[in-house]
Design an enzyme around this catalytic site. Structure first.
Site, PDB file in Angstrom:
ATOM      1  N   THR A   1      19.008   0.843 -16.831  1.00  0.00           N
ATOM      2  CA  THR A   1      18.122   2.176 -16.944  1.00  0.00           C
ATOM      3  C   THR A   1      18.630   3.211 -16.560  1.00  0.00           C
ATOM      4  O   THR A   1      19.102   3.075 -15.500  1.00  0.00           O
ATOM      5  CB  THR A   1      16.550   1.864 -16.468  1.00  0.00           C
ATOM      6  OG1 THR A   1      16.623   1.478 -15.070  1.00  0.00           O
ATOM      7  CG2 THR A   1      15.968   0.454 -17.079  1.00  0.00           C
TER       8      THR A   1
ATOM      9  N   ASN B   1      18.984   0.035 -12.237  1.00  0.00           N
ATOM     10  CA  ASN B   1      19.269   1.304 -12.648  1.00  0.00           C
ATOM     11  C   ASN B   1      20.758   1.625 -12.487  1.00  0.00           C
ATOM     12  O   ASN B   1      21.662   0.945 -12.184  1.00  0.00           O
ATOM     13  CB  ASN B   1      18.239   2.214 -12.049  1.00  0.00           C
ATOM     14  CG  ASN B   1      18.274   2.531 -10.711  1.00  0.00           C
ATOM     15  OD1 ASN B   1      19.553   2.443 -10.033  1.00  0.00           O
ATOM     16  ND2 ASN B   1      17.481   2.665  -9.844  1.00  0.00           N
TER      17      ASN B   1
ATOM     18  N   ALA C   1       0.707  -1.172  -0.063  1.00  0.00           N
ATOM     19  CA  ALA C   1      -0.044  -0.005  -0.002  1.00  0.00           C
ATOM     20  C   ALA C   1       0.884   1.120  -0.111  1.00  0.00           C
ATOM     21  O   ALA C   1       1.631   1.357   0.840  1.00  0.00           O
ATOM     22  CB  ALA C   1      -0.801  -0.068   1.259  1.00  0.00           C
TER      23      ALA C   1
ATOM     24  N   ASN D   1       3.438  -3.505  -9.229  1.00  0.00           N
ATOM     25  CA  ASN D   1       3.225  -2.522 -10.274  1.00  0.00           C
ATOM     26  C   ASN D   1       3.936  -3.438 -11.555  1.00  0.00           C
ATOM     27  O   ASN D   1       3.329  -3.029 -12.676  1.00  0.00           O
ATOM     28  CB  ASN D   1       4.421  -1.576  -9.962  1.00  0.00           C
ATOM     29  CG  ASN D   1       4.180  -0.624  -8.716  1.00  0.00           C
ATOM     30  OD1 ASN D   1       2.990  -0.561  -8.465  1.00  0.00           O
ATOM     31  ND2 ASN D   1       4.914   0.090  -8.284  1.00  0.00           N
TER      32      ASN D   1
ATOM     33  N   ASP E   1       9.508   0.024 -12.840  1.00  0.00           N
ATOM     34  CA  ASP E   1       8.634  -1.167 -12.806  1.00  0.00           C
ATOM     35  C   ASP E   1       7.945  -1.407 -14.080  1.00  0.00           C
ATOM     36  O   ASP E   1       7.835  -2.521 -14.565  1.00  0.00           O
ATOM     37  CB  ASP E   1       7.643  -1.219 -11.475  1.00  0.00           C
ATOM     38  CG  ASP E   1       8.380  -0.901 -10.075  1.00  0.00           C
ATOM     39  OD1 ASP E   1       9.393  -1.651 -10.056  1.00  0.00           O
ATOM     40  OD2 ASP E   1       7.701  -0.407  -9.195  1.00  0.00           O
TER      41      ASP E   1
END
Length: 300
Positions: A214, A188, A15, A46, A248
């Site tokens: 990334t 990343n 959450a 996600n 994600d």
């Protein structure tokens, strides 16, 4: 764009509490926020939602608390078309929670309380993957669940001849036995240095099939034994609103494209487009792309 194949996501559900600020406070500093929103998140959730909104056949393996937040998380994933038969309720543990501090320019800082995610076990993964048929399967995992559970997923994928994609976040040193089972690693640029001082070449030497780094607005680099290639990022109208979940979306799209038997370079192009589109609204899942939207970006 959709093709045959199944994406199995082994990962976290949270959450998200999103706090809007002009800027992220420095150590010891208190700032007044301009807003607070509750949203669905977790890297695994996600990623699964991203692949499902593209039209993928997506199965989720994870744990939530036996609480209202867990029920809401399951309902949200099912609304996106994710098969949640292996999303298990966990007595005595709350659903994971993430606090997202969001700056006005779309950058963010995130703190995660794992909750039930920390209870996802190798046995949970074995039970979920064993009955799954099919040849064109890609298993996607992150590090918001225990490393031994991720390792179990990687072993199962290798034994079945499936692809295994690991999004190594939050970054940590990984055992050589796990790295040797990774077909595609998606750090990343910051996580890359934490994973290996020797960078992508050292990870390839450890047995990783391909490293896709990334770099946000600078795009992504694909490093394999055959060399390195760069893929530019895509711009979105009006600029990014919130970068939460863009990575994600990238990993979920990459797994979806690989399950559809796309070549790695093509899959990365699709992932770059989907990652950019995911920044259009506040929240990790608020602007996840459809296959038609990704195709439209790629045609530009």
């Amino acid at each position: 764009m959709a093709g045959p194949g199944v994406v199995v996501v082994v990962g976290s559900v949270n959450a998200d509490l999103v706090v809007a600020l002009e800027r992220i406070p420095r150590a010891g500093e208190t700032l007044t926020a301009s807003g607070l929103e509750r949203r669905q998140g977790g890297k695994g959730g996600n990623q699964a939602a991203a692949a499902a909104r593209l039209g993928g056949d997506v199965r989720f393996v994870g744990r939530v608390g036996d609480d209202a937040e867990g029920a809401a998380a399951r309902a949200a994933l099912e609304d996106d078309g994710v098969d949640c038969a292996a999303l298990l309720p966990t007595a005595g543990e709350p659903t994971g929670t993430a606090l997202v501090l969001l700056e006005g320019d779309g950058e963010n800082a995130i703190a995660v309380v794992p909750g039930a995610n920390a209870r996802l076990s190798p046995d949970d993964v074995a039970g979920a993957l064993a009955p799954l048929p099919g040849e064109h399967v890609v298993v996607l995992a992150c590090l918001e669940v225990p490393v031994e559970t991720v390792h179990a997923a990687a072993r199962a994928a290798r034994q079945r001849g499936w692809g295994f994609v690991l999004n190594p976040a939050p970054a940590q040193p990984l055992p050589a036995e796990l790295l040797a089972l990774v077909d595609v690693l998606t750090p990343n640029e910051h996580e890359l240095g934490l994973l290996s001082p020797g960078g992508a070449p050292a990870l390839l030497e450890a047995g990783v099939g391909a490293v896709v780094v990334t770099r946000g607005a600078a795009g992504a680099d694909v490093v394999t034994a055959q060399g390195q290639e760069h893929h530019d990022a895509y711009a979105v109208a009006g600029g990014p609103v919130d970068t939460t979940g863009a990575g994600d979306a990238f990993s979920g799209t990459l797994a979806w494209a690989l399950a559809a038997q796309r070549p790695l370079g093509d899959a990365v192009e699709q992932a770059c487009a989907a990652g950019a589109l995911a920044t259009r609204a506040v929240g990790a899942r608020a602007a996840l792309a459809t296959a038609a939207e990704v195709e439209s970006v790629l045609r530009r």
